[in-house]
Motif scaffolding. Structure first.
Motif, PDB file in Angstrom:
ATOM      1  N   GLU A 101     126.895 129.168  45.871  1.00 29.91           N
ATOM      2  CA  GLU A 101     126.562 129.913  46.021  1.00 29.91           C
ATOM      3  C   GLU A 101     127.021 131.346  46.117  1.00 29.91           C
ATOM      4  O   GLU A 101     127.604 131.520  46.899  1.00 29.91           O
ATOM      5  N   THR A 102     125.803 132.072  45.792  1.00 34.91           N
ATOM      6  CA  THR A 102     126.201 133.447  45.849  1.00 34.91           C
ATOM      7  C   THR A 102     124.442 134.672  47.139  1.00 34.91           C
ATOM      8  O   THR A 102     124.039 134.001  47.658  1.00 34.91           O
ATOM      9  N   MET A 144     116.937 127.189  43.004  1.00 40.04           N
ATOM     10  CA  MET A 144     118.208 127.305  42.481  1.00 40.04           C
ATOM     11  C   MET A 144     118.097 127.676  40.792  1.00 40.04           C
ATOM     12  O   MET A 144     117.325 127.187  39.833  1.00 40.04           O
ATOM     13  N   ASP A 180     121.494 131.215  44.332  1.00 44.79           N
ATOM     14  CA  ASP A 180     121.840 129.793  44.497  1.00 44.79           C
ATOM     15  C   ASP A 180     122.061 128.886  43.277  1.00 44.79           C
ATOM     16  O   ASP A 180     121.048 129.393  42.116  1.00 44.79           O
TER      17      ASP A 180
END
Length: 405
Positions: free
Chosen positions: A150-151, A1, A155
């Motif tokens: 979140e993409t 992340m 993240d």
């Protein structure tokens, strides 16, 4: 992340402006922009016919807010913090000179929106703002005071986030799940579709100063009116479409408008026509355009008044004279639909303004969540006002975020 101090979702005008100002005001902050497209600033690119209508030459906040059908009251404070003059100075400090056109719209001297785009990209690069393209947001959540995004490409986390995604139903749905309420979007800037013999075959004709009102309503505007291939456009119509966005949507874009082409009362017009009848007795009415009305439009209105091609002024009877006066001052047209105004997709609708602190553009419902631009239920008439809303909101939010740490 991946972790950042600030993440801005949306690589449009408001997103870039906010990111640049945050990084400039507090260089210690790690700032990123998440843009779902392969490139950002697309609305900037097409604005003003590719020239980018950066703002409008109105320098009094109380006057500027009158151009916002939604947001008038809320924007007064922000405009005192970052106004048109501040916009001009901001761009000039970065080598972009703006010019004022006759109607008050302001453009880069280069007449190219690419100048504005290059300015933003250069500044973002200089200030180490990370711009991540093709990153579509899938969800937003919050854990222990930290935002989790979140993409489709991984993240991200940040203490502060700003949403500057414009009119996005997907993002609005996410915000509803976070407790925000959304005013449902309807088109705000559009032209009127009208099929009428009086405007048929004369596209491009402009009546410079008319009054237009929607029949059976309080909606009224004035200014230039353009006859198009499909109906009517220009400021007189676009103002009505903006201020009447919600009401006209409820009518399913089927209504009547009354146009006063000469801004005179019916009685005054009749008196003037009687005088003209005496002065131009031997001339034909059709070929003697009056009141500075364009010749082609004049001829259409004359024929609609049951006046033939060869009728002379001296031969006008009372009924014909009154009909002509009526066509000039109270012509009624049936509107049968709407068309998008150029590429300027503007909507009324968005995040409820009561849920925003306009001293910071922070959510009153979720701490460290900020907004800028048309994601909020703010919109304006055409002429650079929507961009000024973006600049002012983004700057005020940027100041709050930069000083937050």
């Amino acid at each position: 992340m991946k972790k950042y101090d600030v993440i801005i979702v949306g690589g449009g005008a408001a997103g870039f402006f906010a990111a640049i100002n945050i990084a400039n005001l507090n260089p210690e902050l790690k700032v990123a922009i998440l843009e779902k497209g392969k490139e950002g600033l697309q609305k900037v690119k097409v604005s003003g016919g590719g020239r980018c209508n950066v703002t409008h030459a109105e320098f009094i906040p109380q006057e500027l807010v009158l151009n916002y059908p939604r947001g008038e009251k809320e924007l007064l404070g922000p405009f005192h913090q970052f106004m048109t003059g501040d916009t001009i100075e901001w761009f000039e400090n970065r080598g972009v000179e703006l010019k004022i056109e006759e109607d008050g719209r302001m453009f880069p001297v280069s007449n190219s929106s690419q100048t504005i785009i290059d300015c933003f990209l250069d500044e973002a690069n200089k200030l180490n703002v990370e711009v991540l393209y093709s990153h579509a947001l899938k969800s937003i959540s919050k854990t222990k005071g930290v935002w989790l995004l979140e993409t489709n490409q991984g993240d991200f986390s940040a203490e502060n986030i700003m949403l500057a995604t414009g009119s996005s139903a997907k993002i609005w749905n996410m915000l509803e799940s976070l407790g925000h309420t959304i005013s449902q979007p309807v088109p705000s800037l559009f032209t009127f579709d009208i099929k009428d013999e009086r405007i048929k075959d004369i596209p491009g004709v402009v009546a410079l100063d008319v009054e237009v009102k929607v029949v059976d309503s309080n909606l009224f505007s004035e200014g230039p009116l353009l006859i198009t291939h499909v109906g009517m456009s220009a400021p007189a119509i676009l103002k009505l479409s903006a201020f009447g966005a919600i009401e006209l949507a409820t009518r399913n874009y089927k209504f009547q408008i009354e146009v006063n082409f000469i801004k005179q009362s019916l009685d005054d017009c009749i008196d003037n026509l009687k005088h003209i009848k005496h002065e131009l007795a031997k001339k034909t009415v059709l070929k003697s355009a009056q009141f500075e009305i364009p010749k082609r439009l004049w001829q259409k209105l004359v024929l609609a008044s049951q006046i033939t091609n060869d009728t002379r002024w001296a031969d006008l009877n009372k009924s014909q004279l009154e009909q002509l006066a009526s066509q000039l001052t109270e012509a009624v047209f049936d509107v049968t639909g709407k068309s998008t105004f150029k590429e300027e997709f503007v909507t009324a609708g968005g995040v409820n303004l009561k849920e925003i602190n306009f001293k910071t553009f922070e959510s009153k419902i979720q701490e460290n969540l900020y907004f800028a631009g048309e994601i909020l239920n703010i919109d304006a008439i055409t002429g650079g006002f929507n961009f000024q809303n973006a600049w002012s909101g983004a700057y005020v939010a940027a100041q709050a975020i930069a000083m937050h740490k």
